[in-house]
Design an enzyme around this catalytic site. Structure first.
Site, short mmCIF file in Angstrom:
data_model
loop_
_atom_site.label_atom_id
_atom_site.label_comp_id
_atom_site.label_asym_id
_atom_site.label_seq_id
_atom_site.Cartn_x
_atom_site.Cartn_y
_atom_site.Cartn_z
N ARG A 35 33.73 42.57 28.86
CA ARG A 35 34.35 43.53 29.78
C ARG A 35 34.34 43.00 31.22
O ARG A 35 33.34 42.41 31.65
CB ARG A 35 33.63 44.88 29.72
CG ARG A 35 33.82 45.55 28.39
CD ARG A 35 33.35 46.99 28.32
NE ARG A 35 33.33 47.37 26.91
CZ ARG A 35 34.41 47.70 26.22
NH1 ARG A 35 35.60 47.77 26.81
NH2 ARG A 35 34.32 47.99 24.93
N HIS A 105 40.98 32.50 31.54
CA HIS A 105 40.69 33.79 30.90
C HIS A 105 41.99 34.59 30.82
O HIS A 105 42.83 34.53 31.72
CB HIS A 105 39.61 34.57 31.66
CG HIS A 105 39.88 34.70 33.12
ND1 HIS A 105 39.64 33.68 34.02
CD2 HIS A 105 40.40 35.72 33.85
CE1 HIS A 105 39.99 34.07 35.23
NE2 HIS A 105 40.46 35.31 35.15
N HIS A 107 43.37 38.39 30.67
CA HIS A 107 43.02 39.80 30.88
C HIS A 107 43.67 40.64 29.78
O HIS A 107 44.87 40.46 29.49
CB HIS A 107 43.56 40.30 32.23
CG HIS A 107 42.99 39.63 33.43
ND1 HIS A 107 42.02 40.21 34.22
CD2 HIS A 107 43.23 38.42 33.98
CE1 HIS A 107 41.71 39.40 35.22
NE2 HIS A 107 42.43 38.30 35.10
P1 DGP Z 1 41.27 36.36 38.05
O1 DGP Z 1 41.71 36.94 39.35
O2 DGP Z 1 42.39 36.33 37.02
O3 DGP Z 1 40.57 35.02 38.23
O4 DGP Z 1 40.20 37.39 37.48
C1 DGP Z 1 38.83 37.19 37.47
C2 DGP Z 1 38.20 38.44 36.92
O5 DGP Z 1 36.86 38.13 36.57
C3 DGP Z 1 38.14 39.61 37.88
O6 DGP Z 1 38.89 40.69 37.32
C4 DGP Z 1 36.66 39.99 37.98
C5 DGP Z 1 36.05 39.26 36.81
N1 DGP Z 1 34.71 38.76 37.06
C6 DGP Z 1 34.32 37.96 38.07
N2 DGP Z 1 33.00 37.67 37.97
C7 DGP Z 1 32.57 38.30 36.84
C8 DGP Z 1 31.29 38.38 36.21
O7 DGP Z 1 30.28 37.81 36.65
N3 DGP Z 1 31.22 39.14 35.07
C9 DGP Z 1 32.31 39.78 34.55
N4 DGP Z 1 32.13 40.48 33.43
N5 DGP Z 1 33.53 39.72 35.13
C10 DGP Z 1 33.65 38.99 36.27
#
Ligand code: DGP
Length: 119
Positions: A35, A105, A107
């Site tokens: 998540r 990643h 989404h």
């Molecule tokens: P992007 O902008 O596509 O690189 O999205 C990165 C996403 O990763 C953002 O929606 C927040 C999420 N994110 C960043 N750091 C962490 C983390 O440490 N844990 C989790 N679960 N999500 C994270």
């Protein structure tokens, strides 16, 4: 084989290894889904390969891993019961693509009516 500097510093490498905790919903030998820490919708999950790949732009020729990541994204969306109401799969590359974590990643977003425009 020793990890590259980018892998050592990479938060999603640490998450897929299990060194940083996450709310994991799926994992196999190649891909992990968890998540998002900052959800933009009631259901917001991220699907990432265990292998460090900076973004989809570096995975162009690896159709097997690309397919695997997308297939897991669909499986996760269905497991979250999003299929009937609908969901969005998105992946960002680079600065103008608003990528903030330089580890590929996808989404998985759903659980509310998403706006029709992407940018
Ligand atoms: P992007 O902008 O596509 O690189 O999205 C990165 C996403 O990763 C953002 O929606 C927040 C999420 N994110 C960043 N750091 C962490 C983390 O440490 N844990 C989790 N679960 N999500 C994270």
């Amino acid at each position: 084989m020793s990890a590259s500097a980018s892998e050592q510093d990479c938060v999603f490498c640490a998450i897929t290894r299990g060194d940083i905790p996450s709310d994991r919903v799926y994992s196999d030998d190649q891909v992990v889904a968890f998540r998002d820490i900052n959800p933009q919708a009631p259901a917001h999950l991220l699907v990432a390969p265990r292998r460090h790949v900076a973004s989809i732009d570096q995975l162009r020729d690896d159709e097997a891993l690309l397919g695997r990541v997308m297939s897991v994204a669909v499986r996760v969306a269905q497991a979250e019961d999003l299929a009937e109401s609908g969901y969005r799969l998105a992946t960002n590359h680079g600065r103008d693509g608003a990528q903030t974590v330089p580890h590929l990643h996808v989404h998985v977003l759903g659980g509310r009516a998403l706006r029709g425009r992407l940018g």
